[in-house]
Scaffold this motif. Structure first.
Motif: not given
Lengths: 191, 191
Positions: A6, A10, A37-38, B105, B107, B110
DNA sequence: ATCAGCATGTAAGGCGTTACATGATTCA
DNA sequence: TGAATCATGTAACGCCTTACATGCTGAT
């Protein structure tokens, strides 16, 4: 087919607000996004290349005018990227997909779960380390949150605010749990 | 050096309680552990081989006696593994290390963060999908929790109870947040 | 008899991190 | 002038997932 990548979304998402270089993108990810998120350079630069090849982003002079001209004359240049209409379309399509993979990978919980194999003092120590990390991160999240509260009227900021609030509320729940867990373990030690 | 592999510790941890086959291990991971750690067959079987080569586990008849003998006569056999003293030592050493990598994490977050690129109704829908998933998972976690509450006196169960409680409390915080987020977004739509 | 679940394993490939390589700019 | 930070990129490697391959066992 392991299609969980993903990072491209981003990057597109960040570029949807403004033109950025790969380096800028890394910094953005390391900010308010980092708690869920990284991203790494070895990840971001190849992604930018792919997105460019797919026509979802284009190289642009951006607003980094001052250094820009000089850089072009020398060998190494600063490359700012902008999102294209196709890029915005791809982003919108992803947002419209209902499926989302949400993953938690907490080694601290793993150690807790198997805590019976070591002294309680070790488990207690692990919880305390976790607690300290969360306390520090929560402080940062609350700082972001209070800044966003002031600009909640501006359209996009609602989304940033809600995301950061998610972090604040879950981290507060973590800390509440830490207190309870420590108490329960200490009671057990004394018996 | 990308040393985040912890599946070997998951396997050792599970074997610290009882002898298990690779298949059993997969089932255990898919139970109460699954909300904070995952494992697949393509992951577990090679790990068992490695652990065996390192002398941290050994093949054992286990307590699956009935089918065991028959299996040995035929081609395909059921292989149960037991932890060795070296294995317990390795497990204890890992538990004693203070560093732990905890990664989220999501999504969903995001999509929320970049929600400005689509209609609010889409973001709202994404939150609702998340809410439903969490509601279902929370129900399962609460079921585990209530079962563990009854056996809290038995040594190891404190650890299982605390781990599951972590899940329950954070998932409850998620749901609380979902309510607030939906409300805030709906207010915005109506204006 | 057939289907779900038990059971073990391999191969290919995707994703991501770390370390390395290189050089410019800015500030003390 | 030296260190920190800006800036871009590649190579190697590690971890994990998915798909595939195979066969047994128990229930209906």
């Amino acid at each position: 087919m392991a299609r969980e990548k993903k990072i491209d979304m981003v990057v597109l998402g960040l570029l949807s607000h403004e033109s950025l270089t790969g380096y800028d993108i890394k910094k953005e990810i390391d900010g308010a996004i980092s708690f869920f998120w990284k991203g790494s350079f070895g990840n971001i630069y190849p992604t930018l290349k792919e997105l460019e090849a797919q026509g979802l982003v284009v190289r642009s002079a951006g607003k980094s005018g001052t250094a820009g001209q000089k850089a072009e004359e020398s060998g190494r240049e600063k490359i700012a990227y902008s999102i294209t209409d196709s890029g915005r379309k791809a982003l919108k399509e992803w947002l419209s997909e209902e499926k989302a993979s949400n993953e938690l990978r907490y080694e601290t919980l793993l150690k807790l779960f198997f805590g019976g194999n070591a002294d309680k003092s070790i488990t207690l120590k692990n919880i305390e380390v976790f607690e300290q990390k969360i306390t520090a991160d929560l402080k940062m999240l609350k700082f972001y949150q209070s800044n966003l509260e002031k600009v909640l009227d501006e359209e996009d900021h609602v989304y940033f605010y809600l995301t950061v609030s998610f972090g604040v509320e879950t981290y507060e729940a973590y800390l509440k749990w830490c207190g309870k867990a420590r108490k329960l373990l200490k009671e057990r030690i004394e018996r």
